[in-house]
Design an enzyme around this catalytic site. Sequence first.
Site: not given
Length: 708
Positions: A471, A570, A574, A622, A624, A631, A661, A666
């Site tokens: 993604r 988020e 995505r 985010c 990060t 990912r 994970r 998550e």
Amino acid sequence: AKGSSANGGLSSFPTIKSTHSLVAKHVTKEKWDKLHEHKTATSGFTLAKAIACAVEFDNQHCGIYAGDWDSYKDFSDVFDPIIQEYHGISADAKHTSDMDFSKITGNVNPDAPVHSTRIRVGRSIDGFGLSPGITKEQRLGVESLFKTASANFKDELAGTYYPLTGMDDTVRQQLVDDHFLFMSGDRNLTVAGMERDWPEGRGIFHNKDKTFLVWVNEEDQLRIISMEKGGDVLGVFKRLAGGIQAVGDSVKAESGKDFMLDEKYGYVHSCPTNLGTGMRASVHIDLPGWTAHGVDKLKARCEELSLQPRGTRGESGGQTGHTYDISNKHRLGYSEVQLVQTMIDGVNKLYEEDLELQKKQLEFPNIQSAHSLVAKHVTKEKWDKLCKHTTKTAGFTLAKAIACAVEFDNQHCGIYAGDWDSYKDFADVFDPIIQEYHGISADAKHTSDMDFSKITGNVNPDAPVHSTRIRVGRSIDGFGLSPGITKEQRLGVESLFKTASANFKDELAGTYYPLTGMDETVRQQLVDDHFLFMSGDRNLTVAGMERDWPEGRGIFHNKDKTFLVWVNEEDQLRIISMEKGGDVLGVFKRLAGGIQAVGDSVKAESGKDFMLDEKYGYVHSCPTNLGTGMRASVHIDLPGWTAHGVDKLKARCEELSLQPRGTRGESGGQTGHTYDISNKHRLGYSEVQLVQTMIDGVNTLYKEDLEL
Ligand code: ADP
Ligand code: ADP
Ligand code: MG
């Protein structure tokens, strides 16, 4: 209704799941044995039907309904103590109504940010059952009597009755969305028997301006409502007084019947919590100061002021943003005039306190995540410089950005951006955090590379890989990012994406499914199959990403569910490529084509580009995720590593630039010996490099797993 609750004739003492309810306390075995065989005269109601909700659910406070006026009398051994305890009244208390609006002092402060005011009461016409017990014939009788009576309403009150049966669905939905109409599907009302024969006999009356409304045969036979934009509570109360009078007079003139009015309990309602006035006087008001201070504290304060806070989507709807439904808490034991006065005074108090709390928000916060990057880089000096600033696109603030670090003690990073501006306007904070998190220098620049022909090899076909998923996040310029995005912008992203997605071709072609209105079993299946996100993550909530949930959210997917786009979770978008098995290269190829198709189509429809920052690559909410936002993961069985120790696997992943994970997302956690293994980095490497690292690392872990 299931189980014993549906079986009015069941004789054995039922298991009451709501063990802390008033029903559990007051429906003793002794009373049950005495009363359970009795059927009321008006609608044949039983004690089993009355307590169905307390039996069926484990979360009821009260848990009992009446099926007719007789129920209150015939089952008074049960109802009386429950009513007295719930309303805090004595056994010999009598109810007196008072609708004399001239006794009200003052009004809600005109400066207070009140969107709208609504006051409702319930009324029941003598001789008919109440919703949980009412027979089909009685329900139609109430409807037809009210319909005739309503034709007599004069002047401002004059209007039309619209039955639910045959109502156009877009009209119906619009009435619900505009807060005018009730809807079906409330599980309490269903189990209580109030949705039998739905929608027959139900409907809504309203005047031309929709300021005077009557709901017919919902939770009560009649709900009489006065409402309007703004905060003129006194004016709304005046109109209500006239409206109740008009309904009562006209029903009496047409049928000779009165409203059910009990000496002790006032106006009779199906739910004992509504007895007395049956009045709920509410305003929808913005309380940003209280929201920042904490919703739990607001609840406690309302309790002290005899008020009740709700979300603005109705009792079962839930809270979004900083707008609340604030109403009087009591129904019985006070007159209507007293309750409206309490509401006016309490709302004025909350508003005053809200202004104080807003000021307090500018004080340097106590950052609970003491070891977070926020705690390190948000110094008092930077706070003082930036705390008053509001970003242009989404009106975001530093306080909102660091909400997670302030609220939780477990954040590593702890900051989100509410729009692209946030990264620029609060760069004093974001820049050092981003550099430290990603291990990049202050002058680093990001370069993307999706050229899949550069990848060498693939994941070993012998490796026990269940599935592969890659993604990325993408944000469309001009709209806010999820933590700050406005309602309008969120809907704008959704509608733009929906239009754009209609252009996808061949393997990528598919359909957009909005979350609003999605069938619950369909939704849960998509989550269980790892295709769809869900709500309720506490981080996302505190970060502001669940405001107005589920509006504007949805999922696009192609026929095979190998190409998917999440909308307004988020990140705005995505973009996901996934399939069974371990063909990482194939999944990456499809993703490259998919990103291209989304970008091209959005550009063609709107002229807008993805947000792409020279230093930080693709912009995500985010920090990060900055850079690639990519990912690339496989779900793989590693029984050898599991036996060897999960901590050792973690350390080994670190060496290989991988991240392990659990397989439920998550926040989901680990089960069995299947892991979600993905690239650790997002920024500082190209997409091609990250996928190559993942392929090589997974092959290494697999080889080592066989050895172990
Ligand atoms: P009730 O206590 O009347 O059953 P609910 O909380 O179930 O109230 O809300 C019924 C509907 O009335 C919902 O659509 C809700 O949004 C709307 N509503 C309640 N108070 C207000 C208000 N002050 N302004 C606008 N709409 C309101
Ligand atoms: P993200 O980093 O995309 O937010 P999460 O860890 O929150 O990912 O997972 C989102 C969903 O995707 C979850 O349902 C998760 O089980 C699923 N998922 C992640 N990787 C894979 C994979 N390789 N195969 C199948 N499903 C996956
Ligand atoms: Mg309701």
